[in-house]
Design a protein around this motif. Sequence first.
Motif: not given
Length: 707
Positions: A610-618
């Motif tokens: 998530d570029e906006a939040a600067q957070a990854p997920y699977l």
Amino acid sequence: PPVEGDFPTTLPYSNLWAHTVNTNGNYEITLNNTWGVIDSKLAVYLDGELTEVLATNFTAGNKGSAKNTVLASKYPSNKDLKFVYRVTYVRDEKTNDKVVVYYKSTTGTIEVATPDGGVKYCKYPEWSPEIEYGSPTNKIVFYQGFHFKHTGWATKGDSPKLNGDWSPWTKLSVAEESSIACPGNHLMDSAGTKPNAHLEPMNISEVEGLGSPMEKMHITYTPEWGKWGGRKYTPKITPWNKISHMQYAFVDVIPDYTGKFFTDKDDISHLTQSARDAVNGAGSLNVSPNVFDPGAAFSAYGGTNAFMTEYNEMCKKYPYVKPIASLGGWSRSAFFRDAAQPNKIDHFVKRCIDFIREFNFAGVDIDWEFPCSRRDADLVDNKNDLGTPRAADDEEVLFTNLMKALRGALDKAGQEDGKYYFLSCAIVSGKTHIQKSGIGVWHPTCDFISYMTYDVHGAFDPISNHQSYLFQNTSEPLAETNPQDNAMSIKDLIDYVTKTYGVPANKLTVGAPFYSRGWSGIFMPSSGWPTNMPGLYVRTTIDPSASETKGCSAPGTMDGGRGAGVLPLHHLNKLIKGENVSVRTLDMNGPANPHAGTILKGSDFQYYYDEAAQAPYLYNQTAGIFYTFEDERSVETKCQWIVDNNLAGLISWDIAMDDYGIDMHSSEATSAYPTLYQAEHLLTSVIFDKFKANSLRLNYLNKIARR
């Protein structure tokens, strides 16, 4: 005039750095991470010669950083100018064993010598028969009185030759030998007292007993229970050379029936009895931190107190890493309200001082989770959880009084002991708690305040989300995901705390999780989906046994009786690489993992960022499984934001779940234990690379260049 004995007359050895900036006609020299020093001074060297010794100034309200300002015009511009901090750390309180470390300003070259600035050494090492030198590198070594250059393929045992036979090593010519300027006669050092004057140039990331070059703090927890189950994680596995503060998790806060240091953390009979007494209002109990026995012999696999012994051992080897006693924690905060009562607080504070003196801690961290927040014990997930069933709004005052009392006692003890003891706290990042915590009153008592910006969202929420995020994604449907306006991005949190309560940003740390949280039942809706990122902000199918405000947990290898989707970084990286992860019960003595037996197939998961939040997920769209976590990219971005916004640093939970290269359920976790000492840790290494002195120096120079 220089004080005799404080500094050598010529520039001392240093591969550690202070930070010097020439601004507005002044040199500003800064050195961070100086907590607990017993002595610090600043020297000026012109053309390598000692010119002046200055008293060290510390930044206001924070003795963890030294800062001196001197007039640039005071020193000739045509001379090589270097500033050097001399810092003394205590390696062992009981034997008064000390280590002296020099931190040089960032300008100029770094000389090779001993850490105390005395004896000079040749910078080229002896040839070693144990090293596979391999392809030619022109590396220079010393062998039997001469220097040789590595000019051919060399395997182990391929030694330089003096008789003219071919070898992978070429003997240096007389002129080349002279240019090396090796001190002494190769057999004695320049003082004529010590054999073998050849040492490798020191590398701070590999050498024990020297200072950390980190300009920002990386505070991490080492969990005492990490030694249990399949992990077998103890302090020797931790890369102590890449952290600044090590928080021991956790020291119990318990009623004290005896007034003696004897209670073992793993014997919970006193805790359970105390819980019954507290609920019934029986007696007037004194409350004290629990204490461990540091004398127990270390064992890799067993021994209730083995962990504490090893922790003390590593603290002595790394005196610049500040050991912190973290009191309380999620399952052990029930008795803080008793400890802070007017008739008990003096007893409790005295016990804290006794405790840190007994076990050589550098300070106290209060991990009261959380003042004013009532919670019943979660006996499904942890049969020993005490909850906070008696919490009430008066705890804002109790917490404030406790922090003030501790600050006063630590300052008094520090004056008596000739050192600085510091105080910190770890608190939740929710807005409601911040408003109730009283931070506007007690924040001056703290050296730093750690906001636990993880577990912001999880399967305790009905909608999938990020558990730690730097910025607010404007696509998030906040009316559904955050109806109480309690969850905040890190940026919004820092803005709120600094602007509303006047807390200095350079006193604040924010958190990074080394694990995941997860949901199951995350299936894409046919309409009403607020973002173009699959699986994010999607309402889970509801657990029939739960209310409409709770989601379903995903399988997690670290889960207890109540699933939470907790995977350590190593297992997350296996999924990202397309490998499978087998879910088992990690601690055979703990509650059964509700998802035990599940096989997570990496090929079924897709990685998103998530570029906006600067957070990854699977996300596994077919099975409806969603994991939120931290990775190299997000933590690097978070660290850079910390640097750019002048925060104190970062706190991580916990070091045992960073990727140190083994499957916690495999035989590696036991049979290979001795080989894992000082193992590489993925996210810890990323944080170190962003926070170490030369990285910040480059950031500063790049900013100047952009201007």
